[in-house]
Design a protein around this motif. Structure first.
Motif, PDB file in Angstrom:
ATOM      1  N   GLU A 117      30.198 -13.634   9.417  1.00 53.51           N
ATOM      2  CA  GLU A 117      31.626 -13.700   9.085  1.00 53.51           C
ATOM      3  C   GLU A 117      31.833 -13.284   7.634  1.00 53.51           C
ATOM      4  N   ASP A 118      32.512 -12.175   7.433  1.00 51.54           N
ATOM      5  CA  ASP A 118      32.815 -11.686   6.077  1.00 51.54           C
ATOM      6  C   ASP A 118      34.217 -12.192   5.712  1.00 51.54           C
ATOM      7  N   ASP A 119      34.257 -13.202   4.837  1.00 50.21           N
ATOM      8  CA  ASP A 119      35.542 -13.845   4.509  1.00 50.21           C
ATOM      9  C   ASP A 119      35.965 -13.409   3.103  1.00 50.21           C
ATOM     10  N   TYR A 120      36.118 -12.110   2.926  1.00 51.21           N
ATOM     11  CA  TYR A 120      36.209 -11.505   1.585  1.00 51.21           C
ATOM     12  C   TYR A 120      37.495 -11.819   0.822  1.00 51.21           C
ATOM     13  N   ASP A 121      38.656 -11.938   1.502  1.00 48.26           N
ATOM     14  CA  ASP A 121      39.904 -12.096   0.715  1.00 48.26           C
ATOM     15  C   ASP A 121      40.897 -13.076   1.315  1.00 48.26           C
TER      16      ASP A 121
ATOM     17  N   LEU B 294      31.680 -10.018 -11.831  1.00 49.46           N
ATOM     18  CA  LEU B 294      31.009 -11.312 -11.912  1.00 49.46           C
ATOM     19  C   LEU B 294      29.757 -11.290 -11.041  1.00 49.46           C
ATOM     20  N   ARG B 295      29.815 -10.526  -9.966  1.00 47.96           N
ATOM     21  CA  ARG B 295      28.737 -10.401  -8.983  1.00 47.96           C
ATOM     22  C   ARG B 295      28.229 -11.766  -8.542  1.00 47.96           C
ATOM     23  N   ILE B 296      29.119 -12.615  -8.102  1.00 47.60           N
ATOM     24  CA  ILE B 296      28.698 -13.877  -7.495  1.00 47.60           C
ATOM     25  C   ILE B 296      29.395 -14.032  -6.145  1.00 47.60           C
TER      26      ILE B 296
ATOM     27  N   ILE C 256      28.818 -10.269  -1.670  1.00 48.66           N
ATOM     28  CA  ILE C 256      28.633 -10.086  -0.225  1.00 48.66           C
ATOM     29  C   ILE C 256      27.657  -8.942   0.038  1.00 48.66           C
ATOM     30  N   HIS C 257      27.709  -7.945  -0.820  1.00 51.37           N
ATOM     31  CA  HIS C 257      26.837  -6.790  -0.662  1.00 51.37           C
ATOM     32  C   HIS C 257      25.376  -7.245  -0.549  1.00 51.37           C
ATOM     33  N   GLN C 258      24.954  -8.097  -1.474  1.00 55.58           N
ATOM     34  CA  GLN C 258      23.569  -8.568  -1.433  1.00 55.58           C
ATOM     35  C   GLN C 258      23.337  -9.482  -0.226  1.00 55.58           C
TER      36      GLN C 258
ATOM     37  N   VAL D 143      31.952  -9.378  11.380  1.00 53.60           N
ATOM     38  CA  VAL D 143      33.403  -9.456  11.594  1.00 53.60           C
ATOM     39  C   VAL D 143      34.127  -9.961  10.352  1.00 53.60           C
ATOM     40  N   THR D 144      35.399  -9.605  10.256  1.00 57.00           N
ATOM     41  CA  THR D 144      36.286 -10.114   9.201  1.00 57.00           C
ATOM     42  C   THR D 144      37.428 -10.857   9.909  1.00 57.00           C
ATOM     43  N   PRO D 145      37.161 -12.068  10.406  1.00 56.30           N
ATOM     44  CA  PRO D 145      38.113 -12.722  11.326  1.00 56.30           C
ATOM     45  C   PRO D 145      39.433 -13.120  10.686  1.00 56.30           C
TER      46      PRO D 145
ATOM     47  N   GLY E 279      31.012 -15.337   1.540  1.00 52.16           N
ATOM     48  CA  GLY E 279      32.202 -15.363   0.686  1.00 52.16           C
ATOM     49  C   GLY E 279      31.892 -14.717  -0.649  1.00 52.16           C
ATOM     50  N   THR E 280      32.927 -14.498  -1.443  1.00 54.15           N
ATOM     51  CA  THR E 280      32.731 -13.798  -2.711  1.00 54.15           C
ATOM     52  C   THR E 280      33.770 -14.232  -3.744  1.00 54.15           C
ATOM     53  N   PHE E 281      33.406 -14.130  -5.009  1.00 56.46           N
ATOM     54  CA  PHE E 281      34.381 -14.341  -6.091  1.00 56.46           C
ATOM     55  C   PHE E 281      34.958 -13.000  -6.562  1.00 56.46           C
TER      56      PHE E 281
END
Ligand SMILES: Cc1ncc(COP(=O)(O)O)c(C=O)c1O
Length: 501
Positions: free
Chosen positions: A298-302, A338-340, A202-204, A265-267, A328-330
């Protein structure tokens, strides 16, 4: 009196491997200052004493101190030693959203550009990524490495030429396709594989989107409190983050200020307080974005980790052609190194983003992306998430049990929904959560103060406790230490033991 033990510093120094010894020592001391372990006005140990404790030359310590002085972290008082500055460069940045100019650094050891100085000034990545109670870190030891390696070995035997070259197509096609199917079912997204771009997390993705869609000085809304990583990146890219208050329904969009270019946002699980963005607010944001030509990011991190009921669907899928850029992120479902990660974007943005990504970062890591696609297709990804949901659910319940029994229900934040990899320990507004976190760090318990997540000064106090990467047997001693610290700070009393509800 300094509050940093030599052995603690030595441990940090051993974890630092890059650069000359005095630079490594500088970085360790700087992070101790930034984290509040060495609070403002505290005195650094005399250089001779520290050199002896760390078994390094006195010149090494003097060089590190000089560097701290040059960057404004400490002040030297003639005859009375070196003291942590009352106002840190970071606090100046937070207060004024302006980085320290390179020219303002009195003895800058290297001549940085203004951009470079700003970047370093905002830097706040923590060296602690494991143990009780680092927030947001999954149990990386539970990842099925053997299974993944078998897939990799099979695919790597005779890799196709295209996987050994640069990618300008937004990443491995098979991974984009596997993700499109997964996201449609698991997150209710409306998108096909062509709308997906694989990123290095997500950072990138934040970097890419903000560079492509914003000019320097553009206003972007962020949640207050919110994820400091996004905030820092936006500032590094010259944007102007505007903090928006968060309540139990999520972000509260302002109606009386000029419209933003982007809304972060992190909805599904507001970071860090845990609220779920209500349907009314979702509609309000979408309508605001359509009206002003803004993009919602939309940051759907977890959101895969909800411990009761189904995960909340993503905002992206709520309306057709929504002006939403989904990230999204792994990092949380598998492991961060993993940085994907991935972007799912409206059709109009696909080509510009692909070209920008290829130009800025060049695409690569196609073999591992291909293996990940296979891992998903064979059902291992969903199975791993299911296993981790159970594991984290148990750890969360164990930690909540400890809090309820030894601190009481008042310490549990009202926004904590049964989700995510951390919870917020609610503390009274008149306490200093930064000092409490610093004291915990000193005793080996890694917690983050809630104050750090605010851009404009905290309106709540608390501690973020990550539970995902801590086995129950390690949770107990760490929790006992934390409780002892809360007793010392007068926040709870030794005799308090509450019946479990
Ligand atoms: C809210 C939030 N967004 C994004 C990230 C970063 O994700 P990634 O590792 O994919 O860059 C984090 C990491 O902790 C996070 O907490």
């Amino acid at each position: 009196m300094h509050s940093l033990h030599g052995d603690h510093l030595l441990q940090r120094l051993q974890q630092e491997t890059e650069g000359a010894l005095h630079q490594r020592l500088f970085r360790c001391l700087r992070s101790a200052i930034v984290e509040g372990i060495l609070p403002p006005h505290s005195r650094l140990p005399a250089s001779r004493d520290l050199a002896r404790e760390l078994a390094v030359s006195r010149n090494t310590v003097l060089n590190a101190y000089e560097h701290l002085l040059a960057e404004g972290y400490v002040q030297a008082r003639t005859g009375s030693g070196t003291w942590v500055a009352a106002t840190l460069p970071e606090s100046c940045l937070n207060a004024h959203s302006q980085p320290v100019a390179a020219a303002d650094m009195p003895f800058a050891p290297v001549r940085l550009s203004k951009r470079g100085a700003a970047l370093l000034g905002y830097a706040s990545a923590s060296p602690y990524q494991w143990g009780a109670f680092v927030p947001g870190v999954p149990d990386v030891t539970a990842f099925p490495h053997a299974q993944f390696s078998r897939i990799q070995a099979r695919l790597n035997r005779q890799p196709e030429v295209a996987r050994l070259s640069y990618s300008s197509a937004g990443g491995c096609e098979e991974l984009r396709s596997a993700l499109a199917d997964y996201l449609r079912v698991a997150r209710s997204l409306r998108a096909d594989a062509d709308q997906i771009l694989i990123t290095e997390g997500i950072h990138q993705a934040v970097d890419l989107v903000s560079r492509l869609l914003c000019d320097s000085g553009d206003r972007v809304w962020i949640e207050e409190p919110g994820y400091w990583g996004t905030r820092n990146l936006l500032r590094i890219n010259g944007l102007k983050p505007v903090p928006m208050r968060v309540d139990e329904e999520g972000i509260v969009p302002a109606t009386d200020c000029s419209p933003p270019r982007l809304v972060f946002v992190t909805p599904s699980h507001q970071y860090p307080l845990g609220a779920h963005l209500s349907l009314a607010r979702r509609r309000q944001l979408l309508s605001l974005a359509r009206q002003h030509g803004s993009w919602i990011v939309e940051d759907d991190y977890d959101s895969e980790f909800r411990f009761s009921g189904q995960p909340f669907p993503a905002l992206q899928g709520l309306e057709p052609d929504a002006p939403v850029i989904y990230m999204g992120t792994f990092s949380k479902t598998l492991y961060p190194a993993l940085r994907i990660g991935y972007l799912v974007v409206p059709k109009a943005l696909v080509q510009p983003l692909r070209i920008a990504a290829a130009e800025l970062y060049r695409g690569g890591h196609l073999l591992i992306q291909r293996a990940l696609a296979e891992f998903i297709r064979e059902g291992h990804y969903v199975a791993h998430i299911r296993r981790m949901r159970l594991l984290y659910g148990k750890r969360r319940a164990f930690l909540i049990g400890l809090i309820q029994r030894y601190l009481g229900d008042d310490f549990l934040r009202e926004f904590n929904h049964e989700a995510g990899l951390h919870l917020v320990l609610n503390l009274p507004m008149n306490c200093d959560d930064v000092a409490i976190a610093a004291s915990a760090h000193q005793r080996g318990v890694r917690v983050r103060p809630l104050s750090q997540y605010y851009m404009q000064g905290p309106t709540r106090r608390g501690l973020l406790l990550g539970f995902a990467c801590v086995e129950e047997k390690n949770m107990l001693p760490a929790f006992t230490t934390l409780r002892q610290i809360l007793i010392e700070f007068g926040i709870t009393q030794a005799g308090n033991v509450h019946p479990l509800p």
